[in-house]
Write a protein that holds these residues in place. Structure first.
Motif, PDB file in Angstrom:
ATOM      1  N   VAL A  36       1.691 -73.460 -24.432  1.00 40.18           N
ATOM      2  CA  VAL A  36       0.605 -73.002 -25.213  1.00 40.18           C
ATOM      3  C   VAL A  36       1.369 -71.562 -25.342  1.00 40.18           C
ATOM      4  O   VAL A  36       1.962 -71.533 -26.762  1.00 40.18           O
ATOM      5  CB  VAL A  36      -0.723 -72.050 -24.701  1.00 40.18           C
ATOM      6  CG1 VAL A  36      -1.008 -71.513 -25.372  1.00 40.18           C
ATOM      7  CG2 VAL A  36      -1.580 -73.375 -25.426  1.00 40.18           C
ATOM      8  N   ALA A  37       2.246 -71.652 -23.690  1.00 37.14           N
ATOM      9  CA  ALA A  37       3.918 -70.023 -24.169  1.00 37.14           C
ATOM     10  C   ALA A  37       4.275 -70.606 -24.948  1.00 37.14           C
ATOM     11  O   ALA A  37       4.998 -69.851 -25.538  1.00 37.14           O
ATOM     12  CB  ALA A  37       3.582 -69.605 -22.809  1.00 37.14           C
ATOM     13  N   LEU A  38       5.717 -72.003 -24.928  1.00 43.37           N
ATOM     14  CA  LEU A  38       5.928 -72.252 -25.474  1.00 43.37           C
ATOM     15  C   LEU A  38       5.572 -72.436 -27.094  1.00 43.37           C
ATOM     16  O   LEU A  38       6.000 -71.707 -28.013  1.00 43.37           O
ATOM     17  CB  LEU A  38       6.911 -73.464 -24.840  1.00 43.37           C
ATOM     18  CG  LEU A  38       7.392 -73.521 -23.474  1.00 43.37           C
ATOM     19  CD1 LEU A  38       7.373 -75.625 -23.432  1.00 43.37           C
ATOM     20  CD2 LEU A  38       8.820 -72.611 -23.462  1.00 43.37           C
ATOM     21  N   ALA A  39       4.922 -72.420 -27.472  1.00 39.40           N
ATOM     22  CA  ALA A  39       4.124 -72.067 -28.713  1.00 39.40           C
ATOM     23  C   ALA A  39       4.005 -71.447 -28.862  1.00 39.40           C
ATOM     24  O   ALA A  39       4.401 -71.127 -30.299  1.00 39.40           O
ATOM     25  CB  ALA A  39       2.715 -73.305 -28.840  1.00 39.40           C
ATOM     26  N   MET A 289      -6.625 -67.376 -31.681  1.00 36.55           N
ATOM     27  CA  MET A 289      -5.320 -68.044 -32.201  1.00 36.55           C
ATOM     28  C   MET A 289      -5.760 -69.299 -32.139  1.00 36.55           C
ATOM     29  O   MET A 289      -5.370 -69.818 -31.247  1.00 36.55           O
ATOM     30  CB  MET A 289      -4.180 -68.009 -31.369  1.00 36.55           C
ATOM     31  CG  MET A 289      -2.831 -68.001 -32.487  1.00 36.55           C
ATOM     32  SD  MET A 289      -0.989 -67.308 -30.896  1.00 36.55           S
ATOM     33  CE  MET A 289      -0.415 -67.227 -32.797  1.00 36.55           C
ATOM     34  N   ILE A 290      -6.438 -69.828 -33.902  1.00 32.42           N
ATOM     35  CA  ILE A 290      -6.480 -70.928 -33.347  1.00 32.42           C
ATOM     36  C   ILE A 290      -5.500 -72.755 -33.492  1.00 32.42           C
ATOM     37  O   ILE A 290      -6.340 -73.271 -32.493  1.00 32.42           O
ATOM     38  CB  ILE A 290      -7.337 -71.079 -34.490  1.00 32.42           C
ATOM     39  CG1 ILE A 290      -8.289 -69.931 -34.934  1.00 32.42           C
ATOM     40  CG2 ILE A 290      -8.069 -72.775 -34.701  1.00 32.42           C
ATOM     41  CD1 ILE A 290      -8.690 -69.599 -36.487  1.00 32.42           C
ATOM     42  N   GLY A 291      -4.884 -72.191 -33.741  1.00 35.74           N
ATOM     43  CA  GLY A 291      -3.564 -73.194 -33.436  1.00 35.74           C
ATOM     44  C   GLY A 291      -3.389 -74.074 -32.114  1.00 35.74           C
ATOM     45  O   GLY A 291      -2.859 -75.142 -31.497  1.00 35.74           O
ATOM     46  N   GLN A 292      -2.807 -72.763 -31.698  1.00 35.10           N
ATOM     47  CA  GLN A 292      -3.372 -72.459 -29.852  1.00 35.10           C
ATOM     48  C   GLN A 292      -4.598 -72.773 -29.110  1.00 35.10           C
ATOM     49  O   GLN A 292      -4.009 -73.306 -28.307  1.00 35.10           O
ATOM     50  CB  GLN A 292      -2.344 -71.137 -29.410  1.00 35.10           C
ATOM     51  CG  GLN A 292      -0.667 -70.807 -29.551  1.00 35.10           C
ATOM     52  CD  GLN A 292      -0.472 -71.529 -31.054  1.00 35.10           C
ATOM     53  OE1 GLN A 292      -0.740 -70.615 -31.890  1.00 35.10           O
ATOM     54  NE2 GLN A 292       1.015 -71.188 -31.226  1.00 35.10           N
ATOM     55  N   ALA A 313       0.903 -64.962 -19.458  1.00 38.95           N
ATOM     56  CA  ALA A 313       2.006 -64.981 -17.976  1.00 38.95           C
ATOM     57  C   ALA A 313       3.053 -65.487 -18.288  1.00 38.95           C
ATOM     58  O   ALA A 313       4.136 -65.066 -17.784  1.00 38.95           O
ATOM     59  CB  ALA A 313       0.764 -64.893 -16.989  1.00 38.95           C
ATOM     60  N   PHE A 314       3.153 -66.984 -18.638  1.00 41.13           N
ATOM     61  CA  PHE A 314       4.442 -67.487 -18.861  1.00 41.13           C
ATOM     62  C   PHE A 314       5.087 -67.085 -19.913  1.00 41.13           C
ATOM     63  O   PHE A 314       5.923 -67.297 -19.534  1.00 41.13           O
ATOM     64  CB  PHE A 314       3.532 -69.159 -19.099  1.00 41.13           C
ATOM     65  CG  PHE A 314       3.613 -70.143 -17.647  1.00 41.13           C
ATOM     66  CD1 PHE A 314       3.999 -69.798 -16.645  1.00 41.13           C
ATOM     67  CD2 PHE A 314       1.981 -70.570 -17.676  1.00 41.13           C
ATOM     68  CE1 PHE A 314       3.966 -70.386 -15.556  1.00 41.13           C
ATOM     69  CE2 PHE A 314       2.791 -71.800 -16.726  1.00 41.13           C
ATOM     70  CZ  PHE A 314       2.553 -71.557 -15.132  1.00 41.13           C
ATOM     71  N   ILE A 329      15.090 -73.229 -27.458  1.00 38.08           N
ATOM     72  CA  ILE A 329      14.344 -74.755 -27.738  1.00 38.08           C
ATOM     73  C   ILE A 329      14.721 -75.107 -29.487  1.00 38.08           C
ATOM     74  O   ILE A 329      14.132 -74.129 -30.790  1.00 38.08           O
ATOM     75  CB  ILE A 329      13.418 -74.119 -27.182  1.00 38.08           C
ATOM     76  CG1 ILE A 329      12.838 -73.539 -25.446  1.00 38.08           C
ATOM     77  CG2 ILE A 329      12.457 -75.542 -28.030  1.00 38.08           C
ATOM     78  CD1 ILE A 329      11.837 -73.850 -25.375  1.00 38.08           C
ATOM     79  N   PRO A 330      14.955 -76.205 -29.983  1.00 42.36           N
ATOM     80  CA  PRO A 330      15.024 -76.693 -31.258  1.00 42.36           C
ATOM     81  C   PRO A 330      13.399 -75.930 -31.865  1.00 42.36           C
ATOM     82  O   PRO A 330      12.550 -76.677 -31.755  1.00 42.36           O
ATOM     83  CB  PRO A 330      14.996 -77.772 -31.800  1.00 42.36           C
ATOM     84  CG  PRO A 330      14.380 -78.466 -30.190  1.00 42.36           C
ATOM     85  CD  PRO A 330      15.088 -77.560 -29.052  1.00 42.36           C
ATOM     86  N   MET A 331      13.258 -75.397 -33.239  1.00 39.56           N
ATOM     87  CA  MET A 331      12.028 -74.620 -33.904  1.00 39.56           C
ATOM     88  C   MET A 331      11.613 -76.955 -34.081  1.00 39.56           C
ATOM     89  O   MET A 331       9.955 -76.980 -34.144  1.00 39.56           O
ATOM     90  CB  MET A 331      12.500 -74.343 -35.482  1.00 39.56           C
ATOM     91  CG  MET A 331      12.504 -73.242 -34.777  1.00 39.56           C
ATOM     92  SD  MET A 331      11.192 -71.910 -34.228  1.00 39.56           S
ATOM     93  CE  MET A 331      10.159 -72.479 -35.598  1.00 39.56           C
TER      94      MET A 331
END
Length: 500
Positions: A36-39, A289-292, A313-314, A329-331
């Motif tokens: 989730v943090a990455l997204a 945040m619905i997607g996450q 936190a992450f 990170i590639p989109m």
């Protein structure tokens, strides 16, 4: 001699949730929080751009919202962060008056949300019909997919095979093992491939600079005057309402997915507290945040507050400590994740031919109207409100035809009994007055309401009008069979609704 009073340590252990002792749950929650943090990073940066603020403002908001709501929220595993809906609301304020006013509006919105939560606004969720909820979910899936379209058009050709590989990994990797979330595997593999091979594709770093330090609390840079309050109040109210609507709808969706109940009042108040804290830390505010949340709950399998806390936190750790790595990170990897979320979120059963054949036309219309309004306005709250109002109108129209009147004349012709069946309210009672034969009825008229219920003042006014018409012709009228609630309402209002 044993003591009957438990020690503080024992009481503390009793209060600890059971999952704290489960390594499998820990692994799931930690990895879900990381995914989730990455997204969240590119999403928060994109929403910052929409609001017209520095990317750090959106990232700080996502960090503080997630961390605070994990403690004070009412729905475990739900992700709150900076969102597009909130960005659209506050963008004009920031454009016209600056960041200080935006931050002040975020704090005021939080105060309004706390007040609304304490007043029981969450109870209004019971008036949201299932057809609106299905439309909400399907519209959400469409919006998530549409948000990825710009990342898939007019891009270097390697983007498309990368997205395809990412989708394939998320479909087939869970068949091998579910120990590590497939989205995380997809992100890591695609990042390694693009960096190692030197493939030139859009990356997270292209979205904006990541912050290099933690946010510092402070007061908004605005004059504390009545003029400031009147400037920010409309935006704060709009933000509070949109945020609560999206958060409560998302909480209900997660309830259905996890087959658990959540405290919507606590969630409403928690959203307010999170926005207040976010404002004091210089964030742009946010909501669920619905997607996450779908990544966390449906794709990664998270179920506790730990994943929500770790997502925030992450996020900061990734930005501050691993910023250069995250920027690579590639989109395409994150687009693949969100496309998969979109596919998993859509309720495909709701549009299956068998379902549509059995579904009442009104229900299908409400679902379609909800989807169209959400997609057209890019605002989930507007779609839910319009869909709910449409459902209520259709329901009122349907129920209006359920009030029937039948007349039985006494054999000697001295009286007539009108039996009224059904629900009497503003829609059905409008036709009630015209179903009596005032001129030809005998001198005694009895209206039997044993099989009816009076719901509102319109019905009492209709009965008064009927009684007036008969008395003008010198005829007596009796109203019988009222149940207790109907008798109470009729007794309070009869004779008081017609001007003299």
């Amino acid at each position: 001699m044993s003591s009957s009073v438990a020690s503080p340590a024992a009481r503390l252990r009793a209060l600890r949730p059971g999952w704290l002792n489960n390594p499998k749950v820990w692994r799931t929650e930690v990895l879900a929080g990381l995914v989730v943090a990455l997204a969240l990073i590119p999403e928060a940066i994109s929403f910052s751009i929409i609001a017209g603020v520095d990317p750090a403002v959106g990232l700080f908001a996502s960090f503080t919202m997630a961390v605070v709501i994990s403690v004070v929220g009412g729905r475990a595993a739900m992700i709150s962060a900076a969102t597009g809906a909130i960005a659209l609301v506050v963008a004009p304020l920031n454009r016209e008056h600056g960041l200080g006013y935006l931050i002040a509006a975020v704090i005021l919105a939080g105060v309004i949300q706390v007040a609304l939560g304490a007043l029981g606004v969450a109870k209004l969720m019971r008036f949201v019909p299932r057809s609106v909820m299905v439309g909400f979910v399907n519209a959400l899936a469409i919006l998530i997919f549409m948000a990825q379209v710009p990342e898939m058009t007019h891009m270097p050709w390697p983007v498309y095979p990368l997205i395809a590989v990412g989708l394939a990994l998320m479909v087939f990797f869970p068949k091998v093992t579910t120990v590590v979330p497939a989205p995380l595997v997809s992100i890591v593999i695609l990042t390694v491939v693009t960096v190692a091979a030197g493939i030139a594709v859009p990356t997270v770093g292209d979205k904006g600079d990541l912050p290099s330090s933690l946010p510092v609390p402070g007061l908004p840079d605005v004059p504390f005057t009545l003029d400031t309050l009147t400037t920010i109040a409309p935006y704060a109210l709009a933000m509070a309402l949109v945020g609560l609507m999206e958060s409560l709808m998302t909480a209900k969706l997660v309830d259905d997915i996890t087959d658990t109940l959540s405290n919507k009042t606590r969630e409403s108040i928690g959203q307010g507290v999170a926005n207040i804290v976010t404002g004091f830390f210089g964030g742009m505010g946010g909501c669920a945040m619905i997607g996450q949340t779908m990544i966390n709950v449906k794709v990664s399998g998270a179920r506790t507050r730990l994943s929500t806390f770790l997502a925030g936190a992450f996020l900061m750790v990734l930005c501050i400590v691993f910023g250069p790595l995250v920027s690579d990170i590639p989109m395409a990897a994150l687009v693949a994740v969100m496309v998969m979320v979109s596919f998993a979120t859509f309720d495909w059963h709701s549009i299956a031919p068998k379902t549509l054949k059995r579904m009442p036309t009104g229900e299908i219309a409400v679902m379609a109207i909800t989807v169209i309004c959400v997609v057209a306005t890019d605002n989930l709250a507007i779609g839910v409100v319009v869909g709910s109002i449409t459902a209520m109108v259709i329901f009122a129209k349907r129920v209006a035809h359920l009030a029937n009147v039948t007349a039985v004349t006494d054999p000697d012709g001295g009286s007539v009994v009108y039996s009224v069946t059904g629900e009497l309210f503003f829609a059905s009672s409008n036709d009630l007055v015209g179903q009596f034969d005032y001129a030809n009825d005998p001198d005694l008229v009895v209206i039997d309401l044993s099989a009816a219920h009076i719901w509102d003042a319109s019905s009492v006014a209709a009965l008064d009008a009927i009684e007036t018409k008969y008395r003008q012709r010198g005829k007596s009228i009796e109203i019988t069979g009222l149940n207790n609630p109907s008798a109470d309402l009729h007794g309070k209002l009869t004779g008081e609704l017609i001007s003299h």
